[in-house]
Write an enzyme that holds these catalytic residues in place. Structure first.
Site, PDB file in Angstrom:
ATOM      1  N   ASP A  22       6.512   6.303  44.759  1.00 47.88           N
ATOM      2  CA  ASP A  22       5.968   6.874  43.521  1.00 47.88           C
ATOM      3  C   ASP A  22       6.527   6.106  42.321  1.00 47.88           C
ATOM      4  OD1 ASP A  22       4.691   8.799  41.892  1.00 47.88           O
ATOM      5  OD2 ASP A  22       6.528  10.006  41.775  1.00 47.88           O
ATOM      6  N   HIS A  23       5.683   5.827  41.346  1.00 43.64           N
ATOM      7  CA  HIS A  23       6.093   5.093  40.140  1.00 43.64           C
ATOM      8  C   HIS A  23       6.967   3.888  40.485  1.00 43.64           C
ATOM      9  CE1 HIS A  23       4.336   7.971  37.343  1.00 43.64           C
ATOM     10  NE2 HIS A  23       4.842   8.941  38.075  1.00 43.64           N
TER      11      HIS A  23
ATOM     12  N   ASP B 282       3.793   1.071  39.067  1.00 41.88           N
ATOM     13  CA  ASP B 282       3.525   1.612  37.738  1.00 41.88           C
ATOM     14  C   ASP B 282       3.933   0.593  36.680  1.00 41.88           C
ATOM     15  OD1 ASP B 282       3.232   2.966  35.412  1.00 41.88           O
ATOM     16  OD2 ASP B 282       4.578   4.631  35.908  1.00 41.88           O
TER      17      ASP B 282
ATOM     18  N   HIS C 237      -1.171  12.987  38.146  1.00 41.79           N
ATOM     19  CA  HIS C 237       0.286  13.170  38.149  1.00 41.79           C
ATOM     20  C   HIS C 237       0.611  14.423  37.349  1.00 41.79           C
ATOM     21  CE1 HIS C 237       2.050   9.242  39.649  1.00 41.79           C
ATOM     22  NE2 HIS C 237       0.748   9.114  39.821  1.00 41.79           N
TER      23      HIS C 237
ATOM     24  N   GLY D 209       1.455  17.487  38.431  1.00 40.70           N
ATOM     25  CA  GLY D 209       0.779  18.683  38.942  1.00 40.70           C
ATOM     26  C   GLY D 209       1.469  19.989  38.555  1.00 40.70           C
TER      27      GLY D 209
HETATM   28  O1  G3H Z   1       5.005  11.303  40.021  1.00 46.23           O
HETATM   29  C1  G3H Z   1       5.414  12.473  40.089  1.00 46.23           C
HETATM   30  C2  G3H Z   1       4.661  13.571  39.568  1.00 46.23           C
HETATM   31  O2  G3H Z   1       3.712  13.151  38.668  1.00 46.23           O
HETATM   32  C3  G3H Z   1       5.402  14.843  39.329  1.00 46.23           C
HETATM   33  O3  G3H Z   1       5.100  15.498  38.116  1.00 46.23           O
HETATM   34  O4  G3H Z   1       7.124  16.918  38.002  1.00 46.23           O
HETATM   35  O5  G3H Z   1       5.219  17.332  36.497  1.00 46.23           O
HETATM   36  O6  G3H Z   1       5.014  17.843  38.909  1.00 46.23           O
HETATM   37  P1  G3H Z   1       5.646  16.980  37.880  1.00 46.23           P
HETATM   38 ZN    ZN Z   2       4.094  10.895  38.140  1.00 46.41          ZN
END
Ligand code: G3H
Ligand code: ZN
Length: 280
Positions: A84-85, A106, A207, A209
């Protein structure tokens, strides 16, 4: 079942007509709770770790933890381990070497041309290993570091066609009023989301959520949404298990029992999220 390939999970989602929940992990207990929740939901999904959190543990440790939990829980739903990222090409390579089955790079903080260059390089590399790549266009707000870098801005739908054509990425993370963390209220711009979906040749990722009402996620499903990321909600569930026990009794130091409770709470939260975002 072992981890499956990211392209396979995307096909599975399309075939079933579902949106895939994606959960951020950091440590063993969160990992175990997420895998247990995905199994109990009866639906596949993603577990992911951000480049930032890799500072705490190597990609290999994460792969081993996920594989161990999947084996221990006799998992029979498809699960993908995603970066992720992703912050750098080095992180991408290390994660693929370790056994990750899907990647995000990212470079959204860079000007468009540089974002394209970086994503293109990563996509060429990942596709050699048959691994899908998620990229981000626009900048998702919410986190202080991001705001300090002044990197907030919704995705410009006019850039989408060129970006996808030049990068060849497989999933597109959009900024449409979604925010990271719990400090800011999300406010989804459905018009923009629809506009992006109408020009995008790849499925979209939301992203941030945590904090987005389930109704809004269900509404967004009509815009070729394939994946929704959840981080803060699970971290809150996890940490509050320990916090509440400590508040109640300052001598509550039974880490094993509290960890078991935290795993249970995380897995229940995963089931709730997976069910709600996929409710008809
Ligand atoms: O990349 C991770 C997510 O976008 C998590 O976002 O912490 O607001 O659920 P959040
Ligand atoms: Zn994110």
């Amino acid at each position: 079942m072992n981890l499956i390939n990211g392209f396979k999970l995307m096909e599975y989602a399309k075939g079933k007509g579902i949106v895939l929940p994606c959960f951020n992990t950091t440590n063993y207990e969160l990992t175990y709770g997420i895998i247990k929740g995905l199994q109990n939901s009866g639906r596949g999904g993603y577990i992911q770790i951000s480049s930032n959190n890799l500072e705490l543990s190597s990609p290999q440790i994460i792969v081993d933890m996920v594989r161990f939990a999947m084996k221990d829980l006799n998992v029979d739903v498809p699960i993908v381990l995603h970066l992720d990222h992703g912050k750098s090409f080095d992180d991408v390579k290390a994660c693929i070497d370790a056994g990750f089955t899907s990647i995000m790079i990212d470079a959204s903080h860079l000007p468009l041309e540089e974002n394209i260059e970086e994503v293109k390089k990563v996509t060429e590399y990942c596709h050699y290993f048959n691994i899908p790549v998620e990229a981000e266009l626009g900048a998702i707000g919410g986190k202080e570091e991001a705001e300090a870098l002044n990197k907030e801005g919704k995705t410009n739908s006019e850039d989408v066609g060129l970006f996808l054509e030049q990068t060849n990425c497989d999933l597109l993370a959009v900024s449409v009023g979604n925010v990271h963390g719990l400090a800011k209220e999300p406010n989804i711009d459905f018009e923009l989301l629809k506009e992006i979906a109408s020009v995008s040749t790849v499925p979209l990722v939301l992203h941030g959520g945590s904090g987005i009402p389930f109704d809004d996620v269900r509404k967004a499903r009509g815009s070729n949404l394939i994946k929704v990321n959840y981080g803060s909600d699970l971290r809150k569930v996890f940490i509050s298990t320990f916090g509440k026990a400590y508040e109640k009794n300052h001598n509550a130091f039974d880490v094993k029992s509290l960890s078991k409770l935290a795993i249970k709470a995380v897995s229940e939260s995963v089931v709730t999220i997976s069910n709600n975002i996929n409710q008809k």
